[in-house]
Scaffold this motif. Sequence first.
Motif, PDB file in Angstrom:
ATOM      1  N   ARG A 130      13.058   6.246  12.557  1.00 35.63           N
ATOM      2  CA  ARG A 130      13.860   6.880  11.652  1.00 35.63           C
ATOM      3  C   ARG A 130      15.205   6.867  11.330  1.00 35.63           C
ATOM      4  N   LEU A 131      15.991   6.244  12.340  1.00 38.39           N
ATOM      5  CA  LEU A 131      17.386   5.932  12.104  1.00 38.39           C
ATOM      6  C   LEU A 131      17.812   4.443  12.521  1.00 38.39           C
ATOM      7  N   GLU A 132      18.624   3.669  11.898  1.00 35.89           N
ATOM      8  CA  GLU A 132      19.049   2.630  12.105  1.00 35.89           C
ATOM      9  C   GLU A 132      20.187   2.468  13.004  1.00 35.89           C
ATOM     10  N   THR A 133      20.193   1.285  13.824  1.00 37.71           N
ATOM     11  CA  THR A 133      21.364   0.738  14.538  1.00 37.71           C
ATOM     12  C   THR A 133      22.528   0.286  13.724  1.00 37.71           C
ATOM     13  N   GLU A 136       0.957  -1.167   0.002  1.00 44.40           N
ATOM     14  CA  GLU A 136       0.108   0.012  -0.064  1.00 44.40           C
ATOM     15  C   GLU A 136       1.036   1.367  -0.046  1.00 44.40           C
ATOM     16  N   GLY A 137       1.072   1.751  -1.198  1.00 44.13           N
ATOM     17  CA  GLY A 137       1.910   3.133  -1.118  1.00 44.13           C
ATOM     18  C   GLY A 137       3.422   2.900  -0.982  1.00 44.13           C
ATOM     19  N   ASP A 138       3.762   3.652   0.013  1.00 41.71           N
ATOM     20  CA  ASP A 138       5.187   3.352   0.785  1.00 41.71           C
ATOM     21  C   ASP A 138       5.233   2.097   1.713  1.00 41.71           C
ATOM     22  N   ALA A 139       4.245   1.442   1.925  1.00 43.75           N
ATOM     23  CA  ALA A 139       4.486   0.456   3.134  1.00 43.75           C
ATOM     24  C   ALA A 139       3.972  -0.869   2.324  1.00 43.75           C
ATOM     25  N   VAL A 140       4.683  -1.998   3.178  1.00 47.72           N
ATOM     26  CA  VAL A 140       4.510  -3.544   2.995  1.00 47.72           C
ATOM     27  C   VAL A 140       3.591  -3.986   4.210  1.00 47.72           C
ATOM     28  N   LEU A 141       2.413  -4.108   4.109  1.00 45.38           N
ATOM     29  CA  LEU A 141       1.815  -4.944   5.437  1.00 45.38           C
ATOM     30  C   LEU A 141       2.039  -6.366   5.398  1.00 45.38           C
ATOM     31  N   LEU A 189       7.780   0.349   6.300  1.00 48.98           N
ATOM     32  CA  LEU A 189       7.487   1.638   5.801  1.00 48.98           C
ATOM     33  C   LEU A 189       9.103   1.785   5.026  1.00 48.98           C
ATOM     34  N   LEU A 190       8.966   2.138   3.796  1.00 48.03           N
ATOM     35  CA  LEU A 190      10.034   2.521   2.924  1.00 48.03           C
ATOM     36  C   LEU A 190      10.462   3.829   2.912  1.00 48.03           C
ATOM     37  N   ARG A 191      11.629   4.154   3.821  1.00 45.05           N
ATOM     38  CA  ARG A 191      11.904   5.556   4.000  1.00 45.05           C
ATOM     39  C   ARG A 191      12.920   6.032   2.813  1.00 45.05           C
ATOM     40  N   PHE A 192      13.770   5.432   2.476  1.00 43.10           N
ATOM     41  CA  PHE A 192      14.745   5.776   1.397  1.00 43.10           C
ATOM     42  C   PHE A 192      15.650   4.413   1.072  1.00 43.10           C
ATOM     43  N   ASP A 193      16.115   4.934  -0.291  1.00 39.89           N
ATOM     44  CA  ASP A 193      16.886   3.815  -0.867  1.00 39.89           C
ATOM     45  C   ASP A 193      17.818   4.517  -1.816  1.00 39.89           C
ATOM     46  N   TYR A 194      19.035   3.826  -1.941  1.00 39.38           N
ATOM     47  CA  TYR A 194      20.234   4.353  -2.620  1.00 39.38           C
ATOM     48  C   TYR A 194      21.269   3.095  -2.904  1.00 39.38           C
ATOM     49  N   ASP A 195      22.143   3.716  -3.787  1.00 37.58           N
ATOM     50  CA  ASP A 195      23.235   2.564  -4.100  1.00 37.58           C
ATOM     51  C   ASP A 195      24.544   2.776  -3.272  1.00 37.58           C
ATOM     52  N   ALA A 196      25.121   1.589  -2.626  1.00 34.77           N
ATOM     53  CA  ALA A 196      26.007   1.745  -1.932  1.00 34.77           C
ATOM     54  C   ALA A 196      27.303   2.675  -2.457  1.00 34.77           C
ATOM     55  N   TYR A 197      28.110   3.356  -1.655  1.00 34.33           N
ATOM     56  CA  TYR A 197      29.010   3.972  -1.861  1.00 34.33           C
ATOM     57  C   TYR A 197      30.333   3.711  -1.136  1.00 34.33           C
ATOM     58  N   TYR A 198      30.169   3.273   0.017  1.00 38.78           N
ATOM     59  CA  TYR A 198      31.616   2.667   0.593  1.00 38.78           C
ATOM     60  C   TYR A 198      31.625   1.094   0.629  1.00 38.78           C
ATOM     61  N   HIS A 218      22.233  -2.232  -3.646  1.00 36.55           N
ATOM     62  CA  HIS A 218      21.201  -1.367  -3.329  1.00 36.55           C
ATOM     63  C   HIS A 218      20.636  -1.384  -1.893  1.00 36.55           C
ATOM     64  N   HIS A 219      20.538  -0.365  -1.145  1.00 38.29           N
ATOM     65  CA  HIS A 219      20.069  -0.412  -0.066  1.00 38.29           C
ATOM     66  C   HIS A 219      18.855   0.236   0.256  1.00 38.29           C
ATOM     67  N   TYR A 220      17.940  -0.435   1.075  1.00 37.27           N
ATOM     68  CA  TYR A 220      16.603  -0.010   1.390  1.00 37.27           C
ATOM     69  C   TYR A 220      16.608   0.208   2.860  1.00 37.27           C
ATOM     70  N   LEU A 221      16.396   1.609   3.226  1.00 34.37           N
ATOM     71  CA  LEU A 221      15.990   1.869   4.622  1.00 34.37           C
ATOM     72  C   LEU A 221      14.633   1.994   4.881  1.00 34.37           C
ATOM     73  N   VAL A 222      14.443   0.743   5.847  1.00 36.46           N
ATOM     74  CA  VAL A 222      12.837   0.543   6.211  1.00 36.46           C
ATOM     75  C   VAL A 222      12.527   0.606   7.734  1.00 36.46           C
ATOM     76  N   THR A 223      11.575   1.012   8.169  1.00 37.39           N
ATOM     77  CA  THR A 223      11.320   1.127   9.538  1.00 37.39           C
ATOM     78  C   THR A 223      10.170   0.046   9.613  1.00 37.39           C
ATOM     79  N   GLN A 224      10.361  -0.912  10.624  1.00 39.59           N
ATOM     80  CA  GLN A 224       9.400  -1.861  10.857  1.00 39.59           C
ATOM     81  C   GLN A 224       8.468  -1.595  12.212  1.00 39.59           C
ATOM     82  N   ARG A 225       7.052  -1.718  11.973  1.00 45.82           N
ATOM     83  CA  ARG A 225       6.320  -1.216  13.183  1.00 45.82           C
ATOM     84  C   ARG A 225       5.483  -2.388  13.646  1.00 45.82           C
ATOM     85  N   ARG A 226       5.782  -2.861  14.886  1.00 42.38           N
ATOM     86  CA  ARG A 226       5.076  -4.226  15.338  1.00 42.38           C
ATOM     87  C   ARG A 226       4.475  -3.877  16.542  1.00 42.38           C
TER      88      ARG A 226
END
Length: 515
Positions: free
Chosen positions: A500-503, A298-303, A316-325, A330-338
């Motif tokens: 919003r930020l990952e460990t 559904e839009g930016d989210a996968v249920l 919730l897909l927040r951001f995606d980008y190609d690796a630099y270092y 390809h990296h997908y920054l995803v927030t999980q809500r449970r």
Amino acid sequence: MKRKLFVITCILCVSFFILRPESEGAEEEATKTQSETVETLKKNKASLPFFSPAPLLVTEQDIQVKETSEETIFQASIAPVKKPKISPDDSVEDEVALLTTQASSREVVGYQKPSNSKPTIDPHVFSQISAEVATWRLEQDVAMYHRVSFQNLFIDAEDDFLSYQVGIEGAKTQSISVRLSSSQVVVSGSPNDHLERLTLVIRARDNHHGSGEESWAVARFPLPGIEDKPDKAEVLVDQPLYRLTTTRIRDENGVAYDILQCEIFLLRDDAVWYAIGRDRLKCPDISNISQRGAYRVEGDAVLIQLSREAGEITWLLRFDYDAYYGPSAHHYLVTQRRGGQYQTDTLFDNKRAAEARLNMHTGRHIYEGRYFDHLLMDPEGNYYLVGMMNYIYNVRIDDPSYYQPADSDLNITHPIHSMTCADIERWYGYSVLIGPSQYNTLISTSGDPMGNYPPQCGTYQQTPTRVALYLDFSFDPSDIPIHGRIYSYLLHPKPEYKDRLETFKINLLYAEPQE
């Protein structure tokens, strides 16, 4: 004979004196009229376009903006273009339209100045622009940027100065802008209503037919239809995705701490396939996955529904980008809500990229390690990329009397800019290095798990023009790392930013220097 000559001479003299005043008056009147005409031309020199050269096309700074209720219109006055004049790649600042007047006499009796005609549209150029505009892609809520050259679209038989306007018809509710740039029209923005039909309008007029609507020559180019808003999270479907997670264990000393493991997800045909690695240094093979639940996008989210007991999980897909270092991925920054719990992680589309973070070798020399990609946020909440690297080294190998045996710092660098400790202290609250030592369990921490104070931060000059950061650890005299053992490093965001930020998570494979 002499008498006759005298009489004739007298008659001529009388005629001369009788006629001269009238002739002189006419000549003086003609001279006066000519002088007044010259003076009038001199005074009006600035208003006549052919008296001075003008730039062929205005720069963006010369463009005037005029808004109407129907459309946003950009207008510029442009000198006449004689085809062929310039190519689209020429620098318009260097081009000047050299206009000359006709030197032919206007003294012929009965001469009438020919009527001036309005600009017309070149059908060949019109077809070229129509074909190019038809290839543009417009997607709902997706940023676009298109440009097209309109050079030679309008023809003016008298080579008059032309004024141009560009606009978009039907864009009342659209976040779209249109402007002139050199001999091109630039259309940009994010269409937000897929039901509207848009038309690019380019208009031209000279300065001989007034300023009303009837004075314009108008070319209209229908834009392609706006496509429905795509489901952003669809990019997570139909490909294996790898994620690093933490698992709490107890070591041989009975101390509980977190270790890293790798998970694999596959979302395909509404089904969720999943496996978790049993080896701390490897990700599971795709052949190990089994079906665990269902999903929908559904839009930016996968249920995700794993089971009735587990409840629903939202990605919730927040951001995606190609690796630099790190390794290519390809990296997908995803927030999980449970339930009411949040955690943010990176999903990798490449197994090798995930395993690289489980297998970072260190210890054979000081500062041995490698950088990995990580996303930070600026004060406005926008993501930007940094590189993070950690290491472990036994300092007593070089200096047996050193007060602490272990040395370990997290190094943080920006690819271009300098950094300050505020860049990390604003968002992150706690870091920990965990693993075995020769006498007990090595657990070194910095900062506060609740985010009351940040990890110990310092700066260093990485290059002559760039400052980088390090987060330091303190160690006990008994914290001696063991050759061949695995150490895990975790940098946790403050609790209020876990959504919003990952460990940052890596394994450190310690090895002592070879003799």
